[in-house]
Design a protein around this motif. Structure first.
Motif, PDB file in Angstrom:
ATOM      1  N   LYS A  97       1.793   1.797   9.484  1.00  0.00           N
ATOM      2  CA  LYS A  97       0.879   0.990  10.302  1.00  0.00           C
ATOM      3  C   LYS A  97       0.445  -0.280   9.585  1.00  0.00           C
ATOM      4  O   LYS A  97       0.257  -1.316  10.195  1.00  0.00           O
ATOM      5  N   ARG A  98       0.228  -0.177   8.271  1.00  0.00           N
ATOM      6  CA  ARG A  98      -0.096  -1.350   7.468  1.00  0.00           C
ATOM      7  C   ARG A  98       0.098  -1.000   6.003  1.00  0.00           C
ATOM      8  O   ARG A  98       0.186   0.169   5.641  1.00  0.00           O
ATOM      9  N   LYS A  99       0.177  -2.018   5.166  1.00  0.00           N
ATOM     10  CA  LYS A  99       0.419  -1.808   3.753  1.00  0.00           C
ATOM     11  C   LYS A  99      -0.754  -1.070   3.113  1.00  0.00           C
ATOM     12  O   LYS A  99      -1.904  -1.271   3.480  1.00  0.00           O
ATOM     13  N   GLY A 100      -0.457  -0.211   2.108  1.00  0.00           N
ATOM     14  CA  GLY A 100      -1.525   0.399   1.347  1.00  0.00           C
ATOM     15  C   GLY A 100      -2.354  -0.672   0.652  1.00  0.00           C
ATOM     16  O   GLY A 100      -1.831  -1.711   0.251  1.00  0.00           O
ATOM     17  N   ALA A 101      -3.640  -0.426   0.509  1.00  0.00           N
ATOM     18  CA  ALA A 101      -4.543  -1.455  -0.006  1.00  0.00           C
ATOM     19  C   ALA A 101      -5.376  -0.883  -1.142  1.00  0.00           C
ATOM     20  O   ALA A 101      -6.127   0.070  -0.957  1.00  0.00           O
ATOM     21  N   VAL A 102      -5.239  -1.487  -2.343  1.00  0.00           N
ATOM     22  CA  VAL A 102      -5.957  -0.984  -3.519  1.00  0.00           C
ATOM     23  C   VAL A 102      -6.420  -2.172  -4.358  1.00  0.00           C
ATOM     24  O   VAL A 102      -5.753  -3.206  -4.408  1.00  0.00           O
TER      25      VAL A 102
END
Length: 628
Positions: free
Chosen positions: A428-433
């Motif tokens: 659904k969308r890129k992982g965000a960290v």
């Protein structure tokens, strides 16, 4: 030099003075100015009124000559140095000359003649256009049929209805037709209309709503299997909604508990007119990322989406239907919007509804990889991540278990970066960290370069965010142009949990020990140089962000529960973390624009919205699925 207008008026039709004047015809062609044609047109008008015998008299011919000269003089007065006249301007001047001279019947005959010729030209143009445009065929449900232009035009006109005079269907239709070919699938025709409308958004922003309505048409067709006009959607939504919930449960997408709601009551509460509130980008984003689908075929309509979210948040309520409708009202009206994880997962089998998770990573291999594993699990269900990596020992620090030297924090951050890319929230969308590191860490200079586009790519993290966690003491050293000491955290373990004056005392004591040679590895750098490098990297790459440790801790209302070691992915949340505490934040947004009434903030409506929003956020805490 051209002749004066008065001389030109008395010159014979063949005189070269008229070479300075030209006529623009209706097709755009430019031809020579021939006054004799004006005389012929006027004579035809007199013939139409007086018949051939009356028009043949010497007095009529003299009158036509005088009127012709009058028209020529009037035209040339407007262009004394030569120029061009449009054919319509010349004919307007003939009408005016006849009326001013009192020949009203002749003028009337001339006007009727012009109108008749205009109609003939329009018919010829339409006939030639139809001849030039071959009938387009489309592929519709496996059959080759002629394209129904009238139906397509009606669809585009309905999409533009009520959006103001600047939003017109004609350019959308023309651009759509220009991009079609014989045998085009019907779905591509609808896509072409969406793309055609989208290109006009930059000309007038209201085209975004026309584009959204065209997209809405294709969404309804995909989900309902047929075209349904807006006027019939109230009844259709009510019919469709119970079946949608059942299909979602059967496909193991939705929580079976949703079947225990009064689905007919909730379906009747859906408001199809709110579908028209979307702009194009909003609706397209929902379609691409948020609407539930079964093998890429969407099953969720916009209002059903909002109700599904509301039902998922009302699962533990006593009067669940009333609460679900209350939650649906604030969501579908855009008065309040839940966070992305809530919109993704509410009502599903894995209802991870929280926005951000904050963790602190320990300085041992088990703990490091356990933290990376937790990142992956949280990212899988759309959680945003904020990791504090300050405790992990620096490059060159001694490892007792192997009697070797540490490779520092950077290689592990490369794994964190690649994990965020690999676990991309179900596509659904890129992982965000975001990774936080305190400014006294010995690896800080390499940390600053993680987002650079040059250097060893094995020591770069292009897909994650980074942030400095800066104590006030560092900023004082910058202003004093003093030195700044860098340590490996395993040699100064208590600095991580100290802030303010307590941190300063401990830090200065460690500097004194390092100066005596009791702490290695250790490095001293001018604070201004390090600050300059921070700002240089920020301007060059946008990272690391500048965040302040002491400001966050001094203002923390939870000092009794521990120290704030980092912020979250978006740096707006400051919560304490430890080995036993993962901080969680649950977010939602109030749309203040929707609470403006007569130019003032409507406090009564705002209070109602916030009360409902807080109830929804409280329910998130109770219902949430924690992946770790």
């Amino acid at each position: 030099m051209p002749f004066p207008a008065s001389e030109a008026a008395h010159a014979s039709p063949g005189t070269s003075v008229y070479a300075h004047y030209q006529i623009i015809r209706r097709n755009g062609a430019v031809v020579s100015f021939e006054p004799s044609k004006i005389a012929v047109a006027m004579m035809k008008a007199f013939l139409a009124v007086h018949g051939t015998q009356g028009a043949a008299s010497a007095s009529v011919r003299e009158t036509v000559d005088e009127l012709t000269q009058s028209v020529i003089r009037a035209l040339m007065r407007s262009r004394p140095g030569g120029g061009t006249f449009h054919i319509e301007d010349v004919q307007d001047q003939v009408e005016l000359g006849l009326m001013r001279s009192g020949y009203h019947e002749v003028a009337r005959a001339y006007v009727l003649y012009r109108e008749r010729r205009a109609q003939e030209r329009a018919q010829q143009a339409q006939a030639s256009q139809q001849a030039a445009e071959p009938t387009l065929h489309v592929s519709d449900r496996g059959q080759r049929v002629p394209l129904d232009i009238a139906s397509l035009q009606g669809l585009i006109e309905s999409a533009c209805a009520g959006l103001g005079t600047e939003v017109r269907p004609e350019p959308i239709l023309a651009e759509t037709k220009r991009n079609l070919y014989d045998g085009v699938p019907m779905e591509e025709v609808y896509k072409a209309s969406i793309l055609a409308a989208r290109t006009l958004i930059e000309k007038d922003p209201d085209y975004t709503y026309a584009t959204a309505r065209l997209l809405l048409h294709t969404i309804r067709k995909e989900i309902l299997g047929e075209e349904v006009p807006q006027s019939a959607m109230g009844e259709r939504y009510a019919e469709y909604f119970p079946g949608f919930i059942k299909r979602g449960v059967e496909a193991e997408l939705l929580n079976p508990e949703l079947l225990n709601y009064d689905l007919r009551k909730l379906g009747a509460a859906l408001k199809p007119e709110r579908d028209l509130q979307f702009d194009y980008l909003g609706l397209q984003t929902l379609y691409d990322r948020y609407f539930l689908h079964v093998r890429k075929t969407r099953i969720e309509m916009p209002q059903a989406f909002f109700m599904r979210v509301a039902m998922g948040l009302a699962l533990n309520e006593i009067d669940r239907e009333a609460r679900a409708i209350e939650f649906y009202e604030v969501l579908s009206s855009f008065d309040f919007m839940s966070s992305t994880p809530t919109l993704f997962n509410s009502g599903t089998l894995r209802s991870q509804l929280s926005s951000c998770y904050l963790t602190t990573v320990p300085d041992d291999l088990d703990g490091i990889y356990e933290s990376i594993k937790e990142n992956a699990l949280l990212s899988k269900f759309a959680g945003g991540l904020g990791n504090d990596w300050t405790r992990v020992r620096a490059l060159g620090a001694h490892i007792k278990g192997t009697n070797g030297e540490s490779q520092g924090v950077v290689p592990f951050l490369k794994v964190v970066n690649d994990t965020a890319v690999a676990v991309n929230q179900g596509g659904k969308r890129k992982g965000a960290v975001c990774t936080y590191l305190e400014t006294w860490h010995l690896d800080i200079e390499e940390f600053l370069e993680l987002r650079k586009n040059t250097g060893d790519d094995r020591r770069r993290t292009h897909d994650m965010n980074t942030a400095n966690w800066i104590p006030d003491l560092f900023m004082r050293r910058v202003m004093e142009k003093a030195d700044w000491s860098l340590f490996s955290p395993n040699d100064v373990p208590d600095l991580h949990d100290r802030f303010g004056a307590d941190f300063e005392r401990a830090y200065v004591a460690y500097e004194e020990k390092a100066a005596r040679g009791e702490i290695k590895p250790y490095r001293k750098v001018p604070a201004v140089d390090l600050w300059r490098k921070m700002l240089s990297m920020l301007f060059e790459t946008g990272h690391p962000w500048i965040t302040f440790k002491d400001a966050c801790n001094v203002r923390s209302p939870q000092q009794h529960a521990g120290v704030v070691h980092s912020s979250n992915l978006c740096t707006e949340i400051t919560l304490n973390t430890s080995d036993t505490e993962t901080a969680v934040c649950n977010l939602g947004s109030v749309n203040l624009l929707k609470h403006i009434k007569d130019g003032q903030l409507d406090h009564t409506k705002l209070q109602q919205t916030i009360n409902t929003a807080m109830r929804m956020l409280d329910n998130v805490i109770d219902i949430n699925y924690y992946a770790v």
